[in-house]
Design a protein around this motif. Sequence first.
Motif, PDB file in Angstrom:
ATOM      1  N   PHE A  72       1.859   7.951  -6.209  1.00  0.00           N
ATOM      2  CA  PHE A  72       1.028   9.143  -6.359  1.00  0.00           C
ATOM      3  C   PHE A  72       1.734  10.425  -5.899  1.00  0.00           C
ATOM      4  CE2 PHE A  72      -1.780   5.595  -6.573  1.00  0.00           C
ATOM      5  CZ  PHE A  72      -2.701   5.945  -7.540  1.00  0.00           C
ATOM      6  N   SER A  73       2.845  10.250  -5.187  1.00  0.00           N
ATOM      7  CA  SER A  73       3.605  11.451  -4.818  1.00  0.00           C
ATOM      8  C   SER A  73       4.996  11.421  -5.431  1.00  0.00           C
ATOM      9  CB  SER A  73       3.673  11.574  -3.292  1.00  0.00           C
ATOM     10  OG  SER A  73       4.172  10.373  -2.736  1.00  0.00           O
ATOM     11  N   ALA A  74       5.150  10.641  -6.490  1.00  0.00           N
ATOM     12  CA  ALA A  74       6.470  10.476  -7.116  1.00  0.00           C
ATOM     13  C   ALA A  74       6.840  11.661  -7.992  1.00  0.00           C
ATOM     14  CB  ALA A  74       6.478   9.198  -7.947  1.00  0.00           C
ATOM     15  N   ALA A  75       5.875  12.502  -8.278  1.00  0.00           N
ATOM     16  CA  ALA A  75       6.113  13.666  -9.133  1.00  0.00           C
ATOM     17  C   ALA A  75       5.078  14.710  -8.738  1.00  0.00           C
ATOM     18  CB  ALA A  75       5.941  13.261 -10.603  1.00  0.00           C
ATOM     19  N   THR A 133       4.477  13.516 -14.161  1.00  0.00           N
ATOM     20  CA  THR A 133       4.611  14.785 -14.878  1.00  0.00           C
ATOM     21  C   THR A 133       4.461  15.934 -13.884  1.00  0.00           C
ATOM     22  OG1 THR A 133       3.761  16.120 -16.715  1.00  0.00           O
ATOM     23  CG2 THR A 133       2.142  14.784 -15.522  1.00  0.00           C
ATOM     24  N   ASP A 134       4.321  17.139 -14.411  1.00  0.00           N
ATOM     25  CA  ASP A 134       4.174  18.326 -13.564  1.00  0.00           C
ATOM     26  C   ASP A 134       3.245  19.296 -14.283  1.00  0.00           C
ATOM     27  OD1 ASP A 134       4.340  20.584 -12.029  1.00  0.00           O
ATOM     28  OD2 ASP A 134       6.544  20.692 -12.025  1.00  0.00           O
ATOM     29  N   GLN A 135       2.088  19.520 -13.666  1.00  0.00           N
ATOM     30  CA  GLN A 135       1.067  20.370 -14.279  1.00  0.00           C
ATOM     31  C   GLN A 135       1.623  21.765 -14.595  1.00  0.00           C
ATOM     32  OE1 GLN A 135      -2.518  19.907 -12.027  1.00  0.00           O
ATOM     33  NE2 GLN A 135      -3.840  20.710 -13.637  1.00  0.00           N
ATOM     34  N   SER A 156       0.839  -1.207   0.000  1.00  0.00           N
ATOM     35  CA  SER A 156       0.000   0.000   0.000  1.00  0.00           C
ATOM     36  C   SER A 156       0.865   1.245   0.000  1.00  0.00           C
ATOM     37  CB  SER A 156      -0.910   0.022   1.228  1.00  0.00           C
ATOM     38  OG  SER A 156      -1.884  -0.982   1.114  1.00  0.00           O
ATOM     39  N   ALA A 157       1.921   1.224   0.830  1.00  0.00           N
ATOM     40  CA  ALA A 157       2.822   2.377   0.875  1.00  0.00           C
ATOM     41  C   ALA A 157       3.490   2.570  -0.480  1.00  0.00           C
ATOM     42  CB  ALA A 157       3.869   2.172   1.975  1.00  0.00           C
ATOM     43  N   GLY A 158       3.850   1.464  -1.112  1.00  0.00           N
ATOM     44  CA  GLY A 158       4.490   1.533  -2.429  1.00  0.00           C
ATOM     45  C   GLY A 158       3.564   2.153  -3.460  1.00  0.00           C
TER      46      GLY A 158
END
Lengths: 461, 461
Positions: free
Chosen positions: A332-335, A385-387, A325-327
């Motif tokens: 979702f917070s990798a970028a 990505t990055d909005q 779950s942590a993985g």
Amino acid sequence: MAFSEIIDSLVRIAGRENVLTEDEDRRVYSYDATSQWKAMPDAVVFPANTGQVEGIVRLADAKGVPLTPRGGGTNVSGGSVPIRGGIALVMTKMNRILSVEPENLSARVEAGAVLMDLQGALAARKLIFPPDPQSFLGATLGGIIAENAGGPVCVKYGVTKQYILGIKAVIPAAGRAVEFGGVTVKNVVGYDLVSLITGSEGTLGVITEAVLRLMPLPAARKTLLALFDDLPKAGEAVGMVFDSGTVPAKIELLDNWVIRSINRTAGMKLPENAAAMLMFELDGRPEAVESDAAKVMRVCMAAGATGTTAAGNDAEALSWWRARSAGFAAVFSAAPTVLAEDVTVPRSRMPEFIRKVTGICKTMGLEVTVIGHAGDGNLHPSVLTDQKNAAHFEKAKIAVDRIVEAAIEFGGVLSGEHGIGLEKMKFMRRTQDPFFIEAMKQIKKTFDPRGIMNPGKIWED
Amino acid sequence: MAFSEIIDSLVRIAGRENVLTEDEDRRVYSYDATSQWKAMPDAVVFPANTGQVEGIVRLADAKGVPLTPRGGGTNVSGGSVPIRGGIALVMTKMNRILSVEPENLSARVEAGAVLMDLQGALAARKLIFPPDPQSFLGATLGGIIAENAGGPVCVKYGVTKQYILGIKAVIPAAGRAVEFGGVTVKNVVGYDLVSLITGSEGTLGVITEAVLRLMPLPAARKTLLALFDDLPKAGEAVGMVFDSGTVPAKIELLDNWVIRSINRTAGMKLPENAAAMLMFELDGRPEAVESDAAKVMRVCMAAGATGTTAAGNDAEALSWWRARSAGFAAVFSAAPTVLAEDVTVPRSRMPEFIRKVTGICKTMGLEVTVIGHAGDGNLHPSVLTDQKNAAHFEKAKIAVDRIVEAAIEFGGVLSGEHGIGLEKMKFMRRTQDPFFIEAMKQIKKTFDPRGIMNPGKIWED
């Protein structure tokens, strides 16, 4: 009529303490678990019972005010974001577990009951409600039903809609609560409007209660890991496990990115160069679980796994599932922005589809992780990505379009367990039969003639 | 337009040899497996493919001719009786099993495929389609889906709707075939119209193909009998089995009448004075089946059974299940007219309900047998009468009314697995929410604006 009069009416119905109008309060209910969708409600109301919900629905209907029901706000499609403003109807105070009937394998809950609380109450009676969306810490049953949520365990047990026997919902056209279905598994009395409301994303009415179908808690569970030096090969192993006649409760696919993340965050010592890992959970009678586990490990080795291992006990298994779950959460917070897909393809086409997804992203120079519920072909390829970087974000969105198109081409669907909400709306017209969209609009009119219920969702107007 | 022109058009669409108009031919399609409902179609047509069905639906829609789809005609609610005349659309020539995909646990079939033929094809691949209506020798998948059929095995596996992933149906409003759903278990793309069409009794369109969700064939099965000196006590034993954490695949309840009938017809030596018998089937891994079987027998003895016994092998088990089917069938020919109910009550209330049913009939001086799928509370109390004896028949109908009312009062439903059709229509208004009936009518209009699809069913106009 000024909106202040609407607020006065809401206060009369639900009490001053259950109506929020301050900017900072409303902001809390302006988003869900997606990263892109935000819209402020004009007011937030917390009803205490079905009668209050009836009053609120009648008010909104009379005044033409958008009404967006909301549970824990853990959904990941924009479904509970009040995109047209109006009233956010937050069900979290209607959180009682009204009854549990072991002999009938059923329970009656209020819509705001949180899944984890329900599972706790059921475990004490040696029962489970199988669907297990990974937002179970905060997800409410009403939201789970409205989104027809899935989860890892659906491989064996199926999705939410297979566990809903009855629904009480306040329907604008009726101006009151209506009971659909009943408390029995067998029930063929007219059209199945329980299934119609399940998965309708709050667009037909407000679910206030539900009767759930339960199962006995499995007597034993066992968790296994299998490592692979190639991601599609892991996909092939899944097909071979099913072909062997075994249906595990869960089969989760983790890629190299997640494996490394788990080593870092959970202190596990998985091989850093493994391309993929499958995590299996088997459940049932202890004797059957042991022999099934041995078989799954044999099949994985035959499918080319570089190694397999079984958790020694329940505590170790639990720690592995927490790591998983942590993985997943780490992705979702990798970028700054993560475009997490929810496509589902037929299990048999999964290896091919994984190759296609990694190929698309490689060609476009984009980083992607491929994780998901491999047991039912439900994958969450997540493009990093990055909005704020417009060019990169545009490219990422094109990649996601191509991934979705590939899923459809492979005989899959747009969304396996997250729903359409706002996130997938743009794909509806080009992937769905026009009659299907027209029929949904007509059905919505039957339930909600003035279009107040969660407007602006599922299809584009 | 004379009906002869309609017939000419049908001949142009489906070929001369696939259109029947003679009185004796039409008579064959004027009834189903109920004993009371009969109505002659004006023509009978056997389409060969979806394209022909499209032509027939467009013709009927343009001319306002009632169109009643029909599979094997084994249904028991009047559902396939062409009560308004018009065209009987018999799907039995579209009987191909189009594909079986073991890795995806799915199959695609034409609507006219017979369940037994499907099970044969699946058994060779070690797969099953769980729902098992006892009309499996002749029932078609299209009819099974249209009626959301049940059967003994639904205790563990659930009903038909839990196994339908996709439907292709010709919809009058679209004037063509539309594909609903897909081939994956996880699919949350808009409203669940697959479930809406499942169980809609042919009133929304003509199902021509379906994608079915399959399961691996269980590795082992075991059949047990438990005898009781009191009918409600058998009902109590069922609740205790579930409470023990075991979910058998089947739990059938047979009363004294059926026990004696089985002794006569199948040469079994069951105690003639036993008030009731439960028949269990357990399935799964061999080790688990053995320990579950021992547990069920222990629980039944604790619940007051006078004796239990297990089938020594698969052949013996099969002979017992055949005897049970013959016993059930015997009920339907036990009197000139048999009013066979299909009510379902919560499992926990079954003993009470059985007492109520036998009490009602005893007070009225009527003979009743109580049989059914006790594992899911789905009972078929059958009142023996004779339509030609007006006074007796009236009394029997009053008893049935009281039985249905009792089921509703006990938290049950009108119909568990047979459907409403013509048989239960009169109960709809007094037992269902008016909004539910209104919503069904509106939904029907969306799919079938001119009301040609199986008119005169489910609700009274």
